[in-house]
Write a protein that holds these residues in place. Structure first.
Motif, PDB file in Angstrom:
ATOM      1  N   SER A 212     -33.039 -22.354  33.169  1.00  0.00           N
ATOM      2  CA  SER A 212     -33.619 -22.704  31.875  1.00  0.00           C
ATOM      3  C   SER A 212     -35.034 -22.170  31.772  1.00  0.00           C
ATOM      4  O   SER A 212     -35.849 -22.368  32.669  1.00  0.00           O
ATOM      5  N   ALA A 213     -35.288 -21.497  30.652  1.00  0.00           N
ATOM      6  CA  ALA A 213     -36.650 -21.044  30.350  1.00  0.00           C
ATOM      7  C   ALA A 213     -37.206 -21.904  29.227  1.00  0.00           C
ATOM      8  O   ALA A 213     -38.229 -21.587  28.636  1.00  0.00           O
ATOM      9  N   HIS A 214     -36.511 -23.003  28.947  1.00  0.00           N
ATOM     10  CA  HIS A 214     -36.880 -23.890  27.846  1.00  0.00           C
ATOM     11  C   HIS A 214     -38.050 -24.760  28.286  1.00  0.00           C
ATOM     12  O   HIS A 214     -37.895 -25.607  29.170  1.00  0.00           O
ATOM     13  N   GLY A 215     -39.227 -24.511  27.703  1.00  0.00           N
ATOM     14  CA  GLY A 215     -40.405 -25.300  28.090  1.00  0.00           C
ATOM     15  C   GLY A 215     -40.900 -24.991  29.483  1.00  0.00           C
ATOM     16  O   GLY A 215     -41.601 -25.791  30.095  1.00  0.00           O
ATOM     17  N   ARG A 216     -40.496 -23.850  30.020  1.00  0.00           N
ATOM     18  CA  ARG A 216     -40.908 -23.466  31.372  1.00  0.00           C
ATOM     19  C   ARG A 216     -41.312 -22.006  31.374  1.00  0.00           C
ATOM     20  O   ARG A 216     -40.972 -21.267  30.463  1.00  0.00           O
ATOM     21  N   ASP A 217     -41.966 -21.610  32.449  1.00  0.00           N
ATOM     22  CA  ASP A 217     -42.349 -20.228  32.653  1.00  0.00           C
ATOM     23  C   ASP A 217     -41.074 -19.373  32.794  1.00  0.00           C
ATOM     24  O   ASP A 217     -40.153 -19.755  33.517  1.00  0.00           O
ATOM     25  N   LEU A 218     -41.068 -18.223  32.113  1.00  0.00           N
ATOM     26  CA  LEU A 218     -39.869 -17.358  32.156  1.00  0.00           C
ATOM     27  C   LEU A 218     -39.694 -16.667  33.512  1.00  0.00           C
ATOM     28  O   LEU A 218     -38.605 -16.241  33.854  1.00  0.00           O
ATOM     29  N   ARG A 219     -40.783 -16.560  34.294  1.00  0.00           N
ATOM     30  CA  ARG A 219     -40.712 -15.688  35.471  1.00  0.00           C
ATOM     31  C   ARG A 219     -39.673 -16.129  36.502  1.00  0.00           C
ATOM     32  O   ARG A 219     -39.021 -15.300  37.122  1.00  0.00           O
ATOM     33  N   ARG A 220     -39.471 -17.439  36.674  1.00  0.00           N
ATOM     34  CA  ARG A 220     -38.484 -17.878  37.659  1.00  0.00           C
ATOM     35  C   ARG A 220     -37.075 -17.498  37.192  1.00  0.00           C
ATOM     36  O   ARG A 220     -36.232 -17.078  37.986  1.00  0.00           O
ATOM     37  N   ALA A 221     -36.837 -17.618  35.878  1.00  0.00           N
ATOM     38  CA  ALA A 221     -35.534 -17.223  35.334  1.00  0.00           C
ATOM     39  C   ALA A 221     -35.325 -15.718  35.546  1.00  0.00           C
ATOM     40  O   ALA A 221     -34.247 -15.270  35.934  1.00  0.00           O
ATOM     41  N   VAL A 222     -36.383 -14.946  35.312  1.00  0.00           N
ATOM     42  CA  VAL A 222     -36.290 -13.488  35.481  1.00  0.00           C
ATOM     43  C   VAL A 222     -35.992 -13.153  36.943  1.00  0.00           C
ATOM     44  O   VAL A 222     -35.126 -12.315  37.245  1.00  0.00           O
ATOM     45  N   ASN A 223     -36.676 -13.812  37.858  1.00  0.00           N
ATOM     46  CA  ASN A 223     -36.442 -13.539  39.284  1.00  0.00           C
ATOM     47  C   ASN A 223     -35.017 -13.899  39.690  1.00  0.00           C
ATOM     48  O   ASN A 223     -34.398 -13.194  40.492  1.00  0.00           O
TER      49      ASN A 223
ATOM     50  N   GLU B 234     -37.780 -10.912  25.558  1.00  0.00           N
ATOM     51  CA  GLU B 234     -38.719 -11.078  26.676  1.00  0.00           C
ATOM     52  C   GLU B 234     -38.002 -10.866  28.007  1.00  0.00           C
ATOM     53  O   GLU B 234     -38.558 -10.261  28.932  1.00  0.00           O
ATOM     54  N   LEU B 235     -36.754 -11.337  28.095  1.00  0.00           N
ATOM     55  CA  LEU B 235     -35.970 -11.120  29.322  1.00  0.00           C
ATOM     56  C   LEU B 235     -35.743  -9.629  29.544  1.00  0.00           C
ATOM     57  O   LEU B 235     -35.879  -9.124  30.660  1.00  0.00           O
ATOM     58  N   GLY B 236     -35.379  -8.939  28.455  1.00  0.00           N
ATOM     59  CA  GLY B 236     -35.115  -7.503  28.542  1.00  0.00           C
ATOM     60  C   GLY B 236     -36.349  -6.752  29.005  1.00  0.00           C
ATOM     61  O   GLY B 236     -36.270  -5.871  29.878  1.00  0.00           O
ATOM     62  N   ARG B 237     -37.501  -7.136  28.453  1.00  0.00           N
ATOM     63  CA  ARG B 237     -38.766  -6.477  28.814  1.00  0.00           C
ATOM     64  C   ARG B 237     -39.060  -6.678  30.300  1.00  0.00           C
ATOM     65  O   ARG B 237     -39.514  -5.770  30.977  1.00  0.00           O
TER      66      ARG B 237
ATOM     67  N   GLU C 176     -50.051  -2.305  41.336  1.00  0.00           N
ATOM     68  CA  GLU C 176     -50.474  -2.602  39.964  1.00  0.00           C
ATOM     69  C   GLU C 176     -49.305  -2.688  38.997  1.00  0.00           C
ATOM     70  O   GLU C 176     -49.345  -3.400  38.012  1.00  0.00           O
ATOM     71  N   HIS C 177     -48.255  -1.919  39.287  1.00  0.00           N
ATOM     72  CA  HIS C 177     -47.122  -1.842  38.347  1.00  0.00           C
ATOM     73  C   HIS C 177     -46.060  -2.905  38.628  1.00  0.00           C
ATOM     74  O   HIS C 177     -45.064  -2.967  37.913  1.00  0.00           O
ATOM     75  N   LEU C 178     -46.261  -3.684  39.670  1.00  0.00           N
ATOM     76  CA  LEU C 178     -45.217  -4.643  40.046  1.00  0.00           C
ATOM     77  C   LEU C 178     -45.497  -6.020  39.443  1.00  0.00           C
ATOM     78  O   LEU C 178     -46.652  -6.418  39.300  1.00  0.00           O
ATOM     79  N   PRO C 179     -44.424  -6.778  39.138  1.00  0.00           N
ATOM     80  CA  PRO C 179     -44.633  -8.158  38.670  1.00  0.00           C
ATOM     81  C   PRO C 179     -45.209  -9.030  39.790  1.00  0.00           C
ATOM     82  O   PRO C 179     -44.985  -8.742  40.971  1.00  0.00           O
ATOM     83  N   ASP C 180     -45.936 -10.084  39.410  1.00  0.00           N
ATOM     84  CA  ASP C 180     -46.592 -10.935  40.411  1.00  0.00           C
ATOM     85  C   ASP C 180     -45.574 -11.570  41.356  1.00  0.00           C
ATOM     86  O   ASP C 180     -44.557 -12.094  40.924  1.00  0.00           O
ATOM     87  N   PRO C 181     -45.901 -11.558  42.659  1.00  0.00           N
ATOM     88  CA  PRO C 181     -44.980 -12.151  43.642  1.00  0.00           C
ATOM     89  C   PRO C 181     -45.319 -13.618  43.915  1.00  0.00           C
ATOM     90  O   PRO C 181     -46.447 -14.051  43.701  1.00  0.00           O
ATOM     91  N   ASP C 182     -44.337 -14.350  44.409  1.00  0.00           N
ATOM     92  CA  ASP C 182     -44.633 -15.686  44.932  1.00  0.00           C
ATOM     93  C   ASP C 182     -45.265 -15.538  46.310  1.00  0.00           C
ATOM     94  O   ASP C 182     -46.237 -16.198  46.620  1.00  0.00           O
ATOM     95  N   ALA C 183     -44.679 -14.667  47.120  1.00  0.00           N
ATOM     96  CA  ALA C 183     -45.198 -14.476  48.473  1.00  0.00           C
ATOM     97  C   ALA C 183     -45.027 -13.012  48.869  1.00  0.00           C
ATOM     98  O   ALA C 183     -44.172 -12.307  48.329  1.00  0.00           O
ATOM     99  N   VAL C 184     -45.868 -12.581  49.822  1.00  0.00           N
ATOM    100  CA  VAL C 184     -45.874 -11.168  50.225  1.00  0.00           C
ATOM    101  C   VAL C 184     -45.848 -11.084  51.748  1.00  0.00           C
ATOM    102  O   VAL C 184     -46.565 -11.827  52.426  1.00  0.00           O
ATOM    103  N   PHE C 185     -45.036 -10.151  52.257  1.00  0.00           N
ATOM    104  CA  PHE C 185     -45.095  -9.808  53.669  1.00  0.00           C
ATOM    105  C   PHE C 185     -45.751  -8.436  53.782  1.00  0.00           C
ATOM    106  O   PHE C 185     -45.322  -7.487  53.111  1.00  0.00           O
TER     107      PHE C 185
END
Ligand SMILES: C[S@@+](CC[C@H](N)C(=O)[O-])C[C@H]1O[C@@H](n2cnc3c(N)ncnc32)[C@H](O)[C@@H]1O
Length: 421
Positions: A115-126, A146-149, A308-317
């Motif tokens: 659900s992206a209803h009332g929430r940040d879309l990024r988790r749904a996208v991931n 927004e999902l398509g983008r 710079e071109h990548l979407p923000d990560p939750d965590a990085v190795f």
């Protein structure tokens, strides 16, 4: 008595019509109130602000009907009513998700519903990046465009956009993410995001995402690698524990080499991007990804510029790259960064880079010795090179408060979260 009536475009069935006829208060979206027979003497409250509508339910005199879309127990108003102490009767209609999959002619026991209803879309996208079959409950500003983008062009997917199911504007459209960005869409809508070729799915025993892997920190020979350039299993085990990859997360694997860390993150259900500058290694990563049957995006280029071109990560190795790369990753990571280092002199600058971006830094030196057979049924210890694992956490959990004396009062818990609508 409070009755929650689900609406899916069909006339209310007899029990729901009966509850409506006897209601003193009817609460619902304008669309729902207009679609059902509300008795002349009943008060109506249009559900714009959910909290206000629930206040009206709390203070109601007489029987209440709450109208909601589809199955109100599924990402719906039932949770919010329960959290206010009500024990509603629920008369569900068909969920928009069940209806959408029926329109697409697909089974959905193996689908992930987000659900992206009332929430940040990024988790749904991931979730869509990682999983082959996802239904997204959308909201204005977090819809098909927004999902398509967000998914184009790294994640080739097809969309089935289901608008106003059961309503006068019902339309089902199959399109590519890029096309979804250029059109306008009716509310409400639900979007099925499908990885063609994997959307039929296997017969399983559990609904939703597949359970996590049965084993992890896989041996090095589970990955094609060049000259043993692969993060060793013992180091990978700690790195994965600190990265904590889950469905809805995005993990970057910088200086990915064989892609072992990114692939293991994908096995846990996270979306993953492997960043690697060497073309041959990129090919090897793609072959490893295919062999493990997961999805990992491969980004060829030099960090930090390519990040710079990548979407923000939750965590990085970070398996390769100096303090400048670590700092660039730390500035973007929402949760944390894990760095594996061979050289001792790199530890201090790495700790400093993490701290400079506000992360709480820790480090450990790992040195594993595996048992290795010798002739005569005996073993020796085969020592692997020591490795430093340095990691930084953004919101480190504070250490538990010291036990206080008997006069210490229990802490009041934060309010329960609001409902899902
Ligand atoms: C709060 S959720 C409620 C889901 C609902 N309980 C259900 O089972 O369908 C609201 C979202 O459900 C989806 N939805 C609800 N009714 C719909 C409809 N008639 N057509 C398409 N999508 C719908 C939309 O994604 C909308 O943003």
């Amino acid at each position: 008595m409070i009755t929650v009536v689900g609406y899916d475009g069909s006339p209310p069935p007899p029990p729901a019509a009966e509850r409506l006829a006897g209601a003193a208060l009817v609460v619902g979206g304008a669309r729902h109130l207009a679609a059902v027979p509300v008795p002349a003497g009943a008060r109506t409250v249009v559900m714009g602000d959910v909290a206000q509508a629930l206040d009206a339910v709390d203070g109601a005199d007489g029987d209440v009907v709450v109208l909601a879309s589809g199955d109100p127990g599924f990402f719906g108003i039932v949770r919010a009513l329960r959290s206010r102490g009500h024990e509603p009767e629920v008369l569900p209609a068909l969920s928009s998700v069940a209806r959408a999959f029926a329109r697409a002619g697909l089974s959905w026991d193996d689908a992930l519903v987000v659900s992206a209803h009332g929430r940040d879309l990024r988790r749904a996208v991931n979730a869509c990046r990682a999983h082959p079959k996802v239904a997204v409950l959308t909201a204005p500003g977090a819809g098909p465009a927004e999902l398509g983008r967000a998914l184009f062009p790294q994640s080739p997917r097809s969309f089935v956009v289901c608008e106003d199911l059961g309503g006068p504007n019902e339309r089902v459209t199959r399109c590519r993410p890029a096309e979804a960005t250029t059109r306008s869409w009716h509310e409400p809508n639900v979007v099925l995001v499908l990885d063609d070729g994997r959307a039929v799915g296997e017969r399983g025993w559990i609904a939703g995402a597949r359970p996590g892997p049965s084993s992890w920190a896989l041996p090095e020979d589970a990955f094609e690698h060049r000259n043993s350039v692969v993060t060793k299993a013992e180091v990978r085990a700690l790195a994965l524990a600190r990265l904590g990859p889950r469905v809805g997360d995005l993990i970057w694997d910088i200086g990915a080499g064989s892609g072992s860390v990114a692939i293991e993150c994908a096995r846990f259900g996270a979306a993953a991007i492997a960043v690697e500058r060497d073309q041959e290694s990129c090919e090897r990563i793609r072959a490893n990804v295919r062999a493990h049957g997961v999805r990992v995006a491969v980004s060829r280029g030099e960090a930090p510029a390519v990040l710079e071109h990548l979407p923000d990560p939750d965590a990085v190795f970070v398996g390769g790259g100096g303090p400048e790369v670590v700092r660039a990753c730390a500035s973007r990571a929402l949760r944390g960064v894990v760095v594996a280092l061979a050289a001792m002199e790199r530890v201090r600058p790495t700790l400093d880079a993490l701290a400079a971006e506000g992360l709480t830094a820790h480090a450990v030196q790992l040195q594993a010795s595996r048992l290795s057979p010798l002739p005569g049924d005996v073993h020796r210890l085969a020592a692997a090179n020591p490795v430093f694992v340095v990691w930084g956490e953004r919101d480190a959990v504070p250490p538990p408060a010291r036990a206080a004396g008997p006069s210490r009062r229990p802490q009041i818990l934060a309010r329960l979260p609001e409902g899902d609508t």
